[in-house]
Design an enzyme around this catalytic site. Structure first.
Site, PDB file in Angstrom:
ATOM      1  N   ASP A 102      -1.025  -7.526  -6.309  1.00 35.76           N
ATOM      2  CA  ASP A 102      -2.102  -6.572  -6.594  1.00 35.76           C
ATOM      3  C   ASP A 102      -1.591  -5.291  -7.228  1.00 35.76           C
ATOM      4  O   ASP A 102      -2.299  -4.648  -8.012  1.00 35.76           O
ATOM      5  CB  ASP A 102      -2.868  -6.236  -5.310  1.00 35.76           C
ATOM      6  CG  ASP A 102      -3.834  -7.336  -4.910  1.00 35.76           C
ATOM      7  OD1 ASP A 102      -3.882  -8.373  -5.601  1.00 35.76           O
ATOM      8  OD2 ASP A 102      -4.556  -7.168  -3.904  1.00 35.76           O
TER       9      ASP A 102
ATOM     10  N   LYS B 137      -4.590 -17.952   4.698  1.00 34.44           N
ATOM     11  CA  LYS B 137      -4.893 -17.513   6.065  1.00 34.44           C
ATOM     12  C   LYS B 137      -5.081 -16.002   6.051  1.00 34.44           C
ATOM     13  O   LYS B 137      -4.117 -15.242   5.915  1.00 34.44           O
ATOM     14  CB  LYS B 137      -3.784 -17.892   7.035  1.00 34.44           C
ATOM     15  CG  LYS B 137      -4.057 -17.445   8.474  1.00 34.44           C
ATOM     16  CD  LYS B 137      -2.896 -17.793   9.393  1.00 34.44           C
ATOM     17  CE  LYS B 137      -3.183 -17.365  10.826  1.00 34.44           C
ATOM     18  NZ  LYS B 137      -3.257 -15.890  10.991  1.00 34.44           N
TER      19      LYS B 137
ATOM     20  N   SER C 266      -0.301 -16.321   5.968  1.00 30.32           N
ATOM     21  CA  SER C 266      -0.446 -15.166   6.847  1.00 30.32           C
ATOM     22  C   SER C 266       0.360 -13.956   6.375  1.00 30.32           C
ATOM     23  O   SER C 266       0.132 -13.449   5.289  1.00 30.32           O
ATOM     24  CB  SER C 266      -0.064 -15.584   8.272  1.00 30.32           C
ATOM     25  OG  SER C 266      -0.455 -14.629   9.211  1.00 30.32           O
TER      26      SER C 266
END
Length: 536
Positions: free
Chosen positions: A310, A324, A299
């Site tokens: 990223d 999740k 999460s």
């Protein structure tokens, strides 16, 4: 009987409100379809009420309304949606809010079961229990005149909680003491720190462990970084971090990215897209970062790891994370209950949805058997969506965040399992400190190892000399950690474990690679921007 009936009526009202609430969220909003949907919902509610009435009146044993509604009807309804939509009865809703706030009122100690008794695992350093003289290993036999025989850990924990400034009387048995010890402890506000450990693990290299994301996490991380000073590299440990509040995950990621960079976005059928960006940024502090993750990283913790990956800001090391990518909104309901309902999906800066597939999977398998048949992380499947980091590295959506460097799962052996099952280190520590002083400079030398061997013999725990030789460093680490918990508090024990953790040591070795990753990304992005300017 009348009281039970009133209770049942209130609970049925709760589920009717909940069903109507879900119907409003998911039903048609206009036109003939809306009328049809409303009629179907009304018919379904009448059917439920009729079924419950028959069950309550005719079942072979008395029916618990709480059990039937809170543990049965409502969770069953939500499970057909997804694994993370959840209903909280009054007790669990209170615990949820307690966790989110990051504090509660009590005496400040961890308790747990040992040999059918409730014992003190560790008082929190500086908390009322610690100041009163409660020690690890103390057996709690009485709380405010109530014997703890046949009580569960949660029962005792609830007795120890109470309003700030009130007094709780605790009676314990302690090894080496001739009679029970009595303590009168004044309850106070007890913080639940989400940053449970931070320190300089090497000169200029900080280590920071975050256990979850609650209302105080952003502030705690800020304070921890400030206390560590001018660090040149960081190990950010997010292992076994189940996530928590999205806003706090965004706040933590903000500290390591450039101002304006995207951290995460989310949108759902009834919620417009929202993009979260770094509002403050790292202020030019571009030191290399290694982020440790495992299958328990989920999460909001995956939001942080995904954003740093990223943007090529950190090297992600460990296992593939839980996966999740569903966002829950918590709605307060009647009867002090609450509903956590999935209202959106979140996406990393590259556009990855990292939610793992849950169709046709039992809740048990979804949470506990989320790896391939060999027990290791499955490799990214060709069907998974492919995205690119800022510098053009390939990353995958679905099934969690794949680490840049995968570390093998460390599995315990039979000897280690036996010592854990017998609570050997915990019991040795409380026995050892009766006749020995433990200072901050304490080291587990050969005399200590000999004492530990004799203790295992006394406890009738079988072992061979080969067991001791093969597990020597592991034994020394666990002995020292448990003694430090006993003498200096839980944080000092955690520090010992971190300093000897094979994965943390590997993360230290990988800091040059994290630095190389960030430098190569900066060069690649600069070259790309230069090329774009040259073609204009």
């Amino acid at each position: 009987m009348a009281r039970s009936s009133r209770r049942s009526t209130l609970l049925i009202f709760t589920i009717l409100v909940l069903c109507g609430f879900l119907g409003a969220l998911f039903g048609q909003r206009a036109g003939a379809g809306s009328a049809g949907g409303d009629a179907e919902i009304s018919d379904s509610l009448k059917t439920f009420s009729s079924v419950y009435s028959v069950v309550e009146q005719n079942y072979a044993e008395p029916v618990s309304a709480d059990k039937a509604i809170y543990n049965g009807a409502i969770p069953g309804m939500l499970r057909v949606l997804d694994p993370h939509s959840n209903f909280f009865d009054p007790k669990s809703y209170s615990l949820l809010r307690e966790e989110q706030r990051g504090k509660y009122y009590g005496v400040g100690m961890q308790v747990g079961p040992r040999n059918n008794k409730i014992i003190v695992i560790a008082p929190f350093a500086g908390a009322p229990a610690y100041r009163a003289g409660i020690r690890p290993g103390d057996i709690i036999i009485n709380v405010d005149g109530k014997a703890t025989d046949n009580m569960t850990t949660s029962d005792v924990a609830e007795l120890l909680k109470g309003p700030k400034g009130t007094t709780v009387h605790v009676t314990v048995l302690r090894e080496g003491a001739e009679k029970p010890l009595e303590f009168s402890i004044v309850r106070d506000e007890i913080p639940r720190y989400s940053v449970d450990l931070h320190f300089m693990i090497r000169p200029d290299i900080g280590y920071l462990h975050v256990t979850g994301f609650q209302e105080t996490t952003d502030q705690e991380v800020t304070q921890a970084l400030g206390q560590m000073g001018d660090i040149k590299a960081l190990i950010l440990d997010l292992r076994q971090n189940p996530g928590g509040l999205l806003s706090e995950g965004v706040g933590v990621a903000d500290k390591f990215l450039k101002k304006g960079q995207v951290i995460v976005s989310h949108h759902g059928r009834s919620s417009p897209e929202r993009v979260y960006r770094a509002a403050h940024g790292n202020g030019g502090k571009d030191y290399p970062i290694v982020v440790l993750v495992n299958r328990g990283t989920a999460s909001a913790a995956e939001i942080v790891a995904g954003a740093l990956q990223d943007h090529d800001r950190a090297l992600i090391v460990g296992e593939t994370t839980f996966g999740k990518g569903l966002v829950q909104t918590v709605y307060p309901l009647s009867e002090n209950t609450g509903l956590a309902l999935t209202t959106a999906k979140y996406y990393t800066p590259s556009g990855r949805l990292i939610q793992r597939d849950y169709n046709g999977v039992s809740l048990y398998d979804y949470y506990y058997n989320n790896r391939d048949a060999t027990g290791t992380d499955a490799a990214p499947q060709p069907s998974r969506e492919v995205k690119l980091t800022d510098s053009g590295r390939t990353v995958y959506g679905g099934g969690g965040i794949n680490p840049d460097v995968t570390l093998p799962v460390i599995k315990s052996n039979h000897f280690q399992d036996t010592l854990y099952q017998k609570y050997a280190f915990f019991n040795f520590a409380k026995h050892y400190v009766i006749d020995h002083k433990v200072g901050k400079d304490f080291q587990v030398d050969e005399p200590v190892m000999q004492t530990f061997r004799r203790f295992l013999d006394d406890q009738k725990i079988t072992f061979s000399e080969a067991d001791v030789v093969e597990n020597r460093e592991w034994l020394k680490s666990n002995i020292k950690a448990e003694l430090f918990v006993n003498e200096f508090g839980q944080q000092e024990g955690l520090r010992v474990h971190a300093e000897t953790d094979p994965n943390v040591l590997k993360a230290l070795d990988l800091i040059p690679k994290a630095k190389e990753l960030a430098e190569n990304a900066r060069k690649t992005i600069a070259q790309r921007n230069s090329a774009k300017l040259g073609t204009q």
